[in-house]
Design a protein around this motif. Sequence first.
Motif, short mmCIF file in Angstrom:
data_model
loop_
_atom_site.label_atom_id
_atom_site.label_comp_id
_atom_site.label_asym_id
_atom_site.label_seq_id
_atom_site.Cartn_x
_atom_site.Cartn_y
_atom_site.Cartn_z
N ASP A 173 0.88 -1.17 0.01
CA ASP A 173 -0.10 0.08 0.07
C ASP A 173 0.79 1.25 -0.08
O ASP A 173 1.56 1.48 1.03
CB ASP A 173 -0.92 -0.01 1.21
N LEU A 174 1.06 1.93 -1.16
CA LEU A 174 1.69 3.09 -1.26
C LEU A 174 1.03 4.24 -0.71
O LEU A 174 1.55 5.67 -0.68
CB LEU A 174 2.04 3.34 -2.68
N THR A 175 -0.10 4.36 -0.06
CA THR A 175 -0.78 5.22 0.29
C THR A 175 -0.19 6.29 1.14
O THR A 175 -0.11 7.72 1.15
CB THR A 175 -2.12 5.11 0.89
N PRO A 176 0.52 5.74 2.39
CA PRO A 176 1.24 6.70 3.25
C PRO A 176 2.43 7.66 2.24
O PRO A 176 2.99 8.60 2.85
CB PRO A 176 2.08 5.91 4.11
N TYR A 177 2.79 7.00 1.24
CA TYR A 177 3.73 7.64 0.42
C TYR A 177 3.35 8.63 -0.55
O TYR A 177 3.92 9.57 -1.25
CB TYR A 177 4.93 6.81 -0.31
N THR A 178 2.13 8.51 -0.91
CA THR A 178 1.26 9.57 -2.10
C THR A 178 0.67 10.46 -1.37
O THR A 178 0.11 11.23 -2.40
CB THR A 178 0.83 8.48 -3.07
N ASP A 179 0.20 10.44 -0.21
CA ASP A 179 -0.64 11.42 0.46
C ASP A 179 0.15 12.74 0.45
O ASP A 179 1.25 12.69 -0.10
CB ASP A 179 -0.86 11.02 1.97
N ARG A 180 -0.60 13.78 0.84
CA ARG A 180 0.06 15.08 0.70
C ARG A 180 1.43 15.16 1.61
O ARG A 180 1.33 14.69 2.81
CB ARG A 180 -0.82 16.15 1.07
N HIS A 181 2.46 15.71 1.19
CA HIS A 181 3.66 15.76 1.70
C HIS A 181 4.43 17.19 1.39
O HIS A 181 4.02 17.81 0.65
CB HIS A 181 4.89 14.85 1.26
N ARG A 231 1.29 2.63 -13.31
CA ARG A 231 1.34 2.02 -12.27
C ARG A 231 1.81 0.68 -12.27
O ARG A 231 1.56 0.00 -11.40
CB ARG A 231 0.02 2.19 -11.51
#
Length: 183
Positions: free
Chosen positions: A3-11, A100
């Motif tokens: 799950d890449l969500t933590p890496y693709t959320d706003r930063h 992807r």
Amino acid sequence: KFDLTPYTDRHTFVYDQVLDEKLGNREVYQRCCQPLIDTLFSRGNATCFAYGQTGSGKTHTMLGRDNEPGLYACAAKDVFARCKSTNAEVYASFYEIYGRKLFDLLNDRAKLVAREDAKKEIVICGLSEHPVSTVEDLFNIINSGSASRAAGTTSANADSSRSHAVLQMEVREKGNGKTIGRI
């Protein structure tokens, strides 16, 4: 799957350097990338990432030209010199991220999968690795893999890549194959 969500959320991103078009590739390398070679040989991982719109000079900066080597050549020269003095060897991999999906550019575009291992590290499963010992060896791999990349035409560039290419060099101890570092 990972799950890449933590890496693709706003930063919030911080730039190490902002450079103008007057700097040559060698100076860009010395200011931004050369310190990463020390990280590599200190059992670390490092990334040199070129970002910009189509036609902005990413390919020139990374690959260079005959009269001006790019960041790949500059880094490889330093890595191979350090390997000679530390009894290490280098393996290269080259893959692309397209739509992807991951594809091995050195193995007939074989489909790859990114997974998280027990150490919480991302591993590209099935990625081929190739021994390299000279800058010429590395560029043979880059040229071979680049011929397999997805490309198309844009208004800014007649032969624009439609993917992200990732070149990885892994330095290992000779004999036991233990990883020293990756860039």
